[in-house]
Design a protein around this motif. Structure first.
Motif, PDB file in Angstrom:
ATOM      1  N   ILE A   5       0.837  -1.203   0.000  1.00 29.30           N
ATOM      2  CA  ILE A   5       0.000   0.000   0.000  1.00 29.30           C
ATOM      3  C   ILE A   5       0.871   1.251   0.000  1.00 29.30           C
ATOM      4  CG2 ILE A   5      -1.691   1.301   1.354  1.00 29.30           C
ATOM      5  CD1 ILE A   5      -2.820  -1.393   2.273  1.00 29.30           C
ATOM      6  N   ARG A   6       1.923   1.237   0.798  1.00 27.08           N
ATOM      7  CA  ARG A   6       2.847   2.383   0.794  1.00 27.08           C
ATOM      8  C   ARG A   6       3.366   2.659  -0.617  1.00 27.08           C
ATOM      9  NH1 ARG A   6       5.642   0.088   5.921  1.00 27.08           N
ATOM     10  NH2 ARG A   6       5.097   1.567   7.598  1.00 27.08           N
ATOM     11  N   SER A   7       3.738   1.605  -1.301  1.00 26.92           N
ATOM     12  CA  SER A   7       4.302   1.748  -2.646  1.00 26.92           C
ATOM     13  C   SER A   7       3.275   2.342  -3.607  1.00 26.92           C
ATOM     14  CB  SER A   7       4.788   0.389  -3.157  1.00 26.92           C
ATOM     15  OG  SER A   7       5.238   0.480  -4.488  1.00 26.92           O
ATOM     16  N   ARG A   8       2.038   1.846  -3.529  1.00 27.99           N
ATOM     17  CA  ARG A   8       1.002   2.356  -4.430  1.00 27.99           C
ATOM     18  C   ARG A   8       0.709   3.823  -4.162  1.00 27.99           C
ATOM     19  NH1 ARG A   8      -2.943  -2.905  -3.669  1.00 27.99           N
ATOM     20  NH2 ARG A   8      -1.760  -4.348  -4.975  1.00 27.99           N
ATOM     21  N   LEU A   9       0.674   4.189  -2.887  1.00 33.05           N
ATOM     22  CA  LEU A   9       0.385   5.577  -2.556  1.00 33.05           C
ATOM     23  C   LEU A   9       1.540   6.499  -2.944  1.00 33.05           C
ATOM     24  CD1 LEU A   9      -1.590   7.571  -1.315  1.00 33.05           C
ATOM     25  CD2 LEU A   9      -0.641   7.044   0.937  1.00 33.05           C
ATOM     26  N   SER A  10       2.755   6.051  -2.735  1.00 35.31           N
ATOM     27  CA  SER A  10       3.914   6.893  -3.057  1.00 35.31           C
ATOM     28  C   SER A  10       4.012   7.163  -4.557  1.00 35.31           C
ATOM     29  CB  SER A  10       5.202   6.235  -2.559  1.00 35.31           C
ATOM     30  OG  SER A  10       5.474   5.038  -3.258  1.00 35.31           O
TER      31      SER A  10
END
Length: 404
Positions: A108-113
């Motif tokens: 999720i962090r990766s998608r948001l970043s």
């Protein structure tokens, strides 16, 4: 179109003025909070996490923020079903951004970043249907004041300053140190000279910030001594009168109820509204924006607002920002005040919170409005589409702009 469809459309199409937040523009760098780690380490979720954790408080807060977020995610979203308003809000953020839930927080962090960029802040506001946010700017905070001292450029139509003065009212010992450092000579005793110098300090910051209002969060037992009331009545209110600024009072927190929880440790107390009555009677030309933290006393406060036209109630603050309590308090205000109030503000500290706080609030307020309009139609009043759009703009924009 049926009334429910028109109300939903009007709420979705009307960009709101979010009249109380703790947000900052991207130009303020570290003060502009974004991302999953900030969302997950927001104080609501930290307090909820500690309901399950046996870890020592200090050891938790010594962890890097990313590790704190990992632990919140595992505790509230993986090991258990997220049912609190704050936890559901995180899921609403992900849904609003078309990010699928995943037990692996790094995914999720990766998608948001991948979404973050130079226009990220504006994109979040656009998605949330927010045209402008009012900040809470503290001249006693070195990080915040630095940006005004060096005149950091930012979009003042989108990020509107408000001058925060509760550090002055609630902590004179610390406040006077900063006032002295700014070149205004004040003493421990509130002499006439000290009061005049404090007013000069406030005038300086009004000129520098150009705020839309002055703001103070008053603890549940304010005023605790004559100094606190003197600083409000002999410094803050005179400067408000000179400058034509409204005073926003957010009343009722019990600070550091559990100090081990840091910022998550504040609680709620029952404020004695006779003090607010006194202010409204004594200063009839002063406009007061008011919200209160406790559920108790909301009816008394609503009746008070009906009797004093220099009062504008706003929002369901902090612990009251849940569907059940928004429904209860907003319905009561409609019954007593008509549309002379501001239904909601977000109180956001993290930019993405705009997505869930305004989505959830719009859904609840839509149900209240539909029921109210349907009742009026049942009594023979024809409710036009333009009327609904006008009313929603009135409550979410015009009331605030006209009052301030």
């Amino acid at each position: 179109m049926r009334i429910a469809e028109i109300v939903k459309e009007a709420l979705e199409q009307t960009e709101v003025t979010d009249m109380h937040t703790h947000l900052f523009p991207g130009e303020f760098n570290d003060l502009c909070l974004t991302g999953m780690d900030e969302l997950l380490t927001f104080h609501y979720l930290i307090a909820e996490t500690f309901l399950w954790l046996e870890e020592d408080y200090d050891s938790f807060f010594q962890r890097p923020k990313s590790e704190q977020a990992d632990l919140v995610w595992k505790t509230l979203f993986v090991d258990r079903t997220p049912t609190s308003e704050a936890a559901v809000g995180v899921l609403t953020v992900l849904q609003s951004l078309n990010i699928s839930f995943d037990h692996d927080l790094n995914v999720i962090r990766s998608r948001l970043s991948q979404m973050e960029g130079s226009d990220y802040v504006q994109a979040m506001m656009k998605r949330a249907g927010v045209s402008a946010v009012v900040m809470t700017n503290n001249p006693f905070d070195p990080q915040e004041r630095r940006h005004y001292e060096k005149e950091t450029p930012f979009n003042r139509d989108q990020f509107i300053p408000a001058l925060r003065v509760d550090p002055l009212l609630n902590g004179w010992e610390n406040a006077r140190t900063i006032i002295n450092e700014d070149g205004y000579q004040v003493s421990e005793e509130l002499t006439e000279h000290t009061l005049e110098q404090t007013k000069a300090f406030l005038r300086h910051w009004v000129k520098k910030m150009d705020p839309i209002y002055v703001a103070a969060s008053l603890p549940w037992d304010f005023p605790r001594d004559k100094n606190e009331s003197a600083l409000l009545e002999k410094c803050v209110l005179p400067v408000c009168e000179e400058t034509g600024l409204s005073l926003s009072l957010m009343i009722g927190p019990k600070r550091a109820l559990n100090p081990d929880l840091h910022l998550a440790g504040d609680g709620v107390g029952i404020f004695d509204l006779s003090y607010i009555e006194y202010l409204c009677k004594t200063y009839p030309q002063q406009k007061f924006l008011i919200t209160m933290l406790s559920r108790e006393g909301q009816y008394e406060l609503t009746v008070l607002a009906q009797k004093f036209r220099n009062v504008m109630l706003f929002g369901c603050w902090w612990f009251l920002n849940t569907p059940q309590l928004i429904t209860e308090i907003t319905t009561m205000r409609f019954d007593q005040l008509g549309m002379k109030f501001i239904p909601q503000h977000s109180d956001c500290r993290v930019m993405e919170q705009l997505l869930y706080k305004w989505k959830h609030s719009r859904e609840v307020i839509a149900e209240i409005l539909v029921e109210r309009y349907q009742t009026l139609e049942d009594k023979g009043l024809v409710i036009e589409k333009d009327t609904i759009h006008r009313d929603i703009d009135l409550m979410f924009n015009v009331n605030f702009r006209n009052f301030t």
